[in-house]
Scaffold this active site. Structure first.
Site, short mmCIF file in Angstrom:
data_model
loop_
_atom_site.label_atom_id
_atom_site.label_comp_id
_atom_site.label_asym_id
_atom_site.label_seq_id
_atom_site.Cartn_x
_atom_site.Cartn_y
_atom_site.Cartn_z
CB ILE A 14 10.45 6.53 6.51
CG1 ILE A 14 9.89 4.75 6.69
CG2 ILE A 14 11.04 7.07 5.39
CD1 ILE A 14 10.00 4.27 4.78
N GLY A 15 8.63 9.15 7.34
CA GLY A 15 8.49 10.98 7.05
C GLY A 15 8.70 11.63 8.12
CB ILE A 119 10.73 5.60 0.08
CG1 ILE A 119 11.39 6.77 -0.02
CG2 ILE A 119 11.02 5.04 1.02
CD1 ILE A 119 12.58 7.07 1.45
CG HIS A 176 13.49 -2.44 -2.36
ND1 HIS A 176 14.72 -2.57 -1.49
CD2 HIS A 176 12.26 -1.85 -1.41
CE1 HIS A 176 14.15 -2.09 -0.76
NE2 HIS A 176 13.39 -1.89 -0.57
N1 APR Z 1 -1.88 11.26 1.30
C1 APR Z 1 -0.68 10.74 2.74
N2 APR Z 1 -0.53 10.41 3.42
C2 APR Z 1 -0.38 9.40 3.58
C3 APR Z 1 -1.58 8.84 2.45
C4 APR Z 1 -1.66 9.84 1.24
N3 APR Z 1 -2.78 9.45 0.91
N4 APR Z 1 -2.12 7.58 2.76
C5 APR Z 1 -1.38 7.19 3.83
N5 APR Z 1 -0.68 8.12 4.02
C6 APR Z 1 0.14 8.60 5.14
C7 APR Z 1 -0.06 7.90 6.51
O1 APR Z 1 -1.09 8.21 7.45
C8 APR Z 1 0.92 7.21 7.61
O2 APR Z 1 1.23 8.55 8.55
O3 APR Z 1 1.31 7.41 5.43
C9 APR Z 1 2.28 7.44 6.32
C10 APR Z 1 2.90 6.11 6.68
O4 APR Z 1 3.68 6.26 7.60
P1 APR Z 1 3.91 4.67 8.41
O5 APR Z 1 3.02 3.79 8.55
O6 APR Z 1 4.69 5.01 9.53
O7 APR Z 1 5.40 3.59 7.20
P2 APR Z 1 6.99 3.99 7.06
O8 APR Z 1 7.39 3.30 8.05
O9 APR Z 1 6.96 5.42 6.94
O10 APR Z 1 6.97 3.52 5.92
C11 APR Z 1 6.07 4.65 4.59
O11 APR Z 1 7.49 3.69 2.80
O12 APR Z 1 9.74 1.88 3.21
C12 APR Z 1 8.37 2.10 2.34
O13 APR Z 1 6.90 0.13 2.94
C13 APR Z 1 6.92 1.58 3.67
O14 APR Z 1 5.15 1.58 1.83
C14 APR Z 1 5.21 1.81 2.97
C15 APR Z 1 6.18 3.68 3.29
#
Ligand code: APR
Length: 320
Positions: A14-15, A119, A176
């Site tokens: 998502i980021g 999110i 949600h």
């Molecule tokens: N600080 C910053 N980033 C972090 C931390 C933290 N403490 N812990 C984990 N992350 C990062 C991970 O390294 C990863 O790059 O958060 C990112 C999450 O990305 P994805 O695993 O690709 O997840 P994404 O699909 O982006 O979803 C993120 O949104 O919709 C919700 O359920 C979903 O909770 C999830 C979030």
């Protein structure tokens, strides 16, 4: 006037999509933060190289240091772990609560004037925890859920009625997740309420009920198909719509997880309600008349959120 600054905490699926959309729309300069070294820097470089093709000047940088989010106007938080198949949003609670603590403290120390959109799931609990840990005013911290849920509902309704998505306006309330409350009476096609369209024989109550159910489990359907993660294109698009409403003072009326005190019979909880987002953050919470069934469904949703908050307080006593 200097450019706006958008900090994205979490440089995952998502980021990265948020950064791409924010750059294409020239919302401002973008800082991608993640705990994993190299990922935000690599994604920032890759995304920056879209600039010459797309023609955007937004500066995109990656970092592992919270100091770099200083002065952010908008922060969108997706840090944490995404759902895997078979995992409910609530299973994520313990893991993501710890992440919210680190993120909340990072925001408090570096960007306390930002408008923060959360999110990370389970959304209604995480946005509450993030607000608690950051100490920001409640009107500056919101959760993204309803924009996505209503987009899913609208997409299915447009397919059912064979009309443009632009003419469908749908309405969801509540948490949600499986307890969200799609409100059929307030959902329309070009202003015509869905119940009227059913009366005209353009659909049936059974078909609309099935769409409501599919909307409720819309996230799970995608998790089941992807197998290695959860939805990200529509969640990112939804987050950007909320950021734009704030940055451009659009006063858009959007369903968001907002802090509700008094309205809808809710006292001191984050729950999905229609809000006006403008330069003041959450400027209004709009209360609508609900029939008994919607009221009862909303109560189920509110009770589910309350249960999550009790669980959060059990895990982290500093929240109690
Ligand atoms: N600080 C910053 N980033 C972090 C931390 C933290 N403490 N812990 C984990 N992350 C990062 C991970 O390294 C990863 O790059 O958060 C990112 C999450 O990305 P994805 O695993 O690709 O997840 P994404 O699909 O982006 O979803 C993120 O949104 O919709 C919700 O359920 C979903 O909770 C999830 C979030």
């Amino acid at each position: 006037m200097s450019r706006k600054k958008i900090a994205l905490i979490g440089a995952g699926n998502i980021g990265g999509t948020l950064a791409h959309l924010a750059a294409i729309k020239e919302l401002g300069d973008i800082v991608l933060f993640d705990v994993v070294e190299g990922v935000p820097q690599g994604k920032a470089l890759d995304l920056s190289q879209c600039g010459p093709i797309e023609g955007f000047d937004a500066k995109i940088t990656g970092t592992n240091d919270y100091a770099d989010i200083a002065g952010a106007d908008v922060i969108i938080v997706t840090a944490g772990v995404a759902r895997k198949p078979g995992m409910s949003r609530d299973d994520l609670l313990g893991i993501n609560l710890k992440v919210m603590k680190a993120v909340g403290e990072g925001i408090k120390a570096n960007a306390p004037d930002a408008f923060v959109i959360c999110i990370t799931n389970p959304l209604d609990a995480m946005v509450w925890a993030l607000r608690e840990f950051s100490g920001l005013p409640h009107n500056k911290v919101v959760g993204m859920a309803g924009v996505l849920d209503s987009a899913r509902f609208s997409h299915f309704l447009a397919e059912e009625f064979q009309v443009s998505v632009r003419d469908v306006n749908s309405f969801v309330l509540g948490g949600h997740g499986d307890t969200m409350v799609p409100v059929v009476e307030y959902s329309t096609v070009a202003g015509i309420p869905i119940p009227d369209l059913i009366e005209q024989g353009r659909s049936t109550k059974e078909r609309i009920d099935a769409i409501v159910q599919r909307t409720r489990s819309g996230g799970g359907e995608i998790v089941g198909l992807l197998k290695t993660g959860s939805a990200y294109y529509a969640p990112a698009t939804s987050g950007i719509a909320m950021a734009e409403a704030y940055l451009n003072d659009q006063k858009r009326l959007l369903p968001c997880a907002a802090y509700v005190e008094g309205k809808y019979g809710v006292d001191g909880l984050y729950v999905g309600v229609p809000v006006v987002i403008g330069a003041g953050g959450v400027e209004q919470i709009v209360e609508i008349k609900l029939d008994d069934e919607a009221k009862a469904n909303l109560q189920v949703s509110v009770d589910a959120v309350k249960e999550l908050l009790v669980a959060c307080k059990g895990i982290d006593p500093s929240l109690a």
